[in-house]
Design a protein around this motif. Structure first.
Motif, PDB file in Angstrom:
ATOM      1  N   ILE A  29       0.761  -1.028   0.037  1.00  0.00           N
ATOM      2  CA  ILE A  29       0.035  -0.070   0.022  1.00  0.00           C
ATOM      3  C   ILE A  29       0.749   1.388   0.095  1.00  0.00           C
ATOM      4  CG2 ILE A  29      -1.462   1.371   1.226  1.00  0.00           C
ATOM      5  CD1 ILE A  29      -2.951  -1.377   2.236  1.00  0.00           C
ATOM      6  N   THR A  30       2.030   1.137   0.672  1.00  0.00           N
ATOM      7  CA  THR A  30       2.968   2.323   0.809  1.00  0.00           C
ATOM      8  C   THR A  30       3.288   2.619  -0.557  1.00  0.00           C
ATOM      9  OG1 THR A  30       3.550   1.973   3.071  1.00  0.00           O
ATOM     10  CG2 THR A  30       5.095   3.242   1.663  1.00  0.00           C
ATOM     11  N   ALA A  31       3.976   1.638  -1.086  1.00  0.00           N
ATOM     12  CA  ALA A  31       4.391   1.660  -2.632  1.00  0.00           C
ATOM     13  C   ALA A  31       3.287   2.401  -3.658  1.00  0.00           C
ATOM     14  CB  ALA A  31       4.936   0.296  -3.357  1.00  0.00           C
ATOM     15  N   LEU A  32       2.151   1.938  -3.389  1.00  0.00           N
ATOM     16  CA  LEU A  32       1.031   2.302  -4.178  1.00  0.00           C
ATOM     17  C   LEU A  32       0.928   3.688  -4.002  1.00  0.00           C
ATOM     18  CD1 LEU A  32      -1.247   1.521  -6.100  1.00  0.00           C
ATOM     19  CD2 LEU A  32      -2.504   1.065  -4.107  1.00  0.00           C
ATOM     20  N   VAL A  51       3.697  13.653   1.901  1.00  0.00           N
ATOM     21  CA  VAL A  51       2.916  12.818   2.174  1.00  0.00           C
ATOM     22  C   VAL A  51       3.419  12.045   3.731  1.00  0.00           C
ATOM     23  CG1 VAL A  51       1.733  10.554   1.864  1.00  0.00           C
ATOM     24  CG2 VAL A  51       1.436  12.493   0.272  1.00  0.00           C
ATOM     25  N   VAL A  52       2.474  11.809   4.609  1.00  0.00           N
ATOM     26  CA  VAL A  52       2.930  11.024   5.785  1.00  0.00           C
ATOM     27  C   VAL A  52       1.673  10.035   5.649  1.00  0.00           C
ATOM     28  CG1 VAL A  52       2.782  11.024   8.179  1.00  0.00           C
ATOM     29  CG2 VAL A  52       3.539  13.089   7.152  1.00  0.00           C
ATOM     30  N   GLN A  58      -0.559   4.027  14.707  1.00  0.00           N
ATOM     31  CA  GLN A  58      -0.238   5.354  14.345  1.00  0.00           C
ATOM     32  C   GLN A  58      -1.202   6.073  13.877  1.00  0.00           C
ATOM     33  OE1 GLN A  58       2.726   6.858  15.107  1.00  0.00           O
ATOM     34  NE2 GLN A  58       2.882   4.889  16.175  1.00  0.00           N
ATOM     35  N   SER A  59      -2.066   5.386  12.840  1.00  0.00           N
ATOM     36  CA  SER A  59      -3.372   6.011  12.100  1.00  0.00           C
ATOM     37  C   SER A  59      -4.411   6.471  13.475  1.00  0.00           C
ATOM     38  CB  SER A  59      -3.986   5.092  11.096  1.00  0.00           C
ATOM     39  OG  SER A  59      -5.232   5.589  10.843  1.00  0.00           O
ATOM     40  N   THR A  95      -4.223   5.895   7.498  1.00  0.00           N
ATOM     41  CA  THR A  95      -4.670   7.222   7.128  1.00  0.00           C
ATOM     42  C   THR A  95      -3.319   7.909   6.302  1.00  0.00           C
ATOM     43  OG1 THR A  95      -6.061   7.469   8.992  1.00  0.00           O
ATOM     44  CG2 THR A  95      -5.262   9.629   7.788  1.00  0.00           C
ATOM     45  N   VAL A  96      -3.679   8.506   5.402  1.00  0.00           N
ATOM     46  CA  VAL A  96      -2.585   9.526   4.439  1.00  0.00           C
ATOM     47  C   VAL A  96      -2.816  10.776   4.942  1.00  0.00           C
ATOM     48  CG1 VAL A  96      -1.771   9.790   2.304  1.00  0.00           C
ATOM     49  CG2 VAL A  96      -2.672   7.929   2.634  1.00  0.00           C
ATOM     50  N   LEU A  97      -1.927  11.459   5.186  1.00  0.00           N
ATOM     51  CA  LEU A  97      -2.209  12.969   5.410  1.00  0.00           C
ATOM     52  C   LEU A  97      -1.283  13.685   4.307  1.00  0.00           C
ATOM     53  CD1 LEU A  97      -0.825  12.969   9.338  1.00  0.00           C
ATOM     54  CD2 LEU A  97      -3.053  12.860   8.372  1.00  0.00           C
ATOM     55  N   PHE A  98      -1.896  14.571   3.728  1.00  0.00           N
ATOM     56  CA  PHE A  98      -1.467  15.380   2.635  1.00  0.00           C
ATOM     57  C   PHE A  98      -0.852  16.688   3.057  1.00  0.00           C
ATOM     58  CE2 PHE A  98      -4.200  12.228   0.755  1.00  0.00           C
ATOM     59  CZ  PHE A  98      -3.557  11.766  -0.511  1.00  0.00           C
ATOM     60  N   TYR A  99       0.200  16.885   2.598  1.00  0.00           N
ATOM     61  CA  TYR A  99       0.908  18.425   3.026  1.00  0.00           C
ATOM     62  C   TYR A  99       1.315  19.103   1.807  1.00  0.00           C
ATOM     63  CZ  TYR A  99       1.073  16.959   8.025  1.00  0.00           C
ATOM     64  OH  TYR A  99       1.038  16.609   9.294  1.00  0.00           O
TER      65      TYR A  99
END
Length: 199
Positions: A29-32, A51-52, A58-59, A95-99
């Motif tokens: 999933i990380t690679a995707l 992205v974090v 952690q999520s 969870t993906v955090l978009f910065y």
């Protein structure tokens, strides 16, 4: 006309009922997610999206931060629906955090002063493209997700917890996991309200 990209985009839907029943590993999933962000276009090829990716505890920790911030501003007698919603996000596997890196934007503003006012706007557009790319990639892997905007409430606590650089500005968050509920029928406004075509 059949188009595989359009068919892929059609799979992207908002999923609020998330679970942990996915077949992919965290690494897959990380690679995707990383590939989707890397391939997303940005103005002047700024590549300002950051992205974090948070998995498992952690999520859950991130959504507890959001919960705590909301508890401070939502009346206690009206908090139950809010708590249910936040718990639904934490129920996924990540969870993906978009910065957006403001240092990159400031640098471009200095290099190209004629466009200085536009770079923050283009940054938001680039972030939106990255979010859409990740969401679509997850959907095509049969992973549910939704896009949330609780910033700036969790910004400071999240930055402290995960050592986020000062120049990174949180723009959105995407909880993801298995699809644990069917999608409702999607409705659209009439094409005549949305499009104008001239030949």
């Amino acid at each position: 006309m059949k188009n595989t990209l359009i068919e892929a985009i059609e799979k992207r839907r908002t999923q609020y009922t998330l679970g942990k029943n996915v077949s992919q590993t965290h690494e897959q999933i990380t690679a995707l997610i990383e590939e989707a962000v890397k391939l997303s276009p940005s103005a002047f090829n700024s590549q300002s999206s950051r992205v974090v990716i948070l998995f498992a505890q952690q999520s859950e920790k991130f959504w507890q931060i959001v919960m705590n911030e909301l508890r401070a501003i939502v009346p206690a007698d009206k908090f139950a629906p809010t708590e249910t919603k936040i718990n639904s996000f934490a129920a996924g596997i990540g969870t993906v955090l978009f910065y957006e890196d403001q240092q990159i934007i400031a640098s471009l503003q200095q290099q190209y002063p004629s466009y200085a006012e536009q770079f923050p706007i283009w940054s938001e557009q680039g972030s939106g493209i990255a979010q859409f790319a990740v969401w679509s990639a997850l959907a095509n892997a049969s992973i549910g997700a939704s896009l949330q905007h609780y910033n700036p409430l969790p910004d400071a606590a999240a930055a402290k917890e995960w050592q986020i650089p000062d120049s990174w500005k949180l723009r959105a968050m995407m909880p993801f996991g298995s699809n644990e509920a069917p999608f409702p029928e999607k409705t659209f406004i009439d094409d005549t309200e949305r499009f104008k075509v001239f030949y």
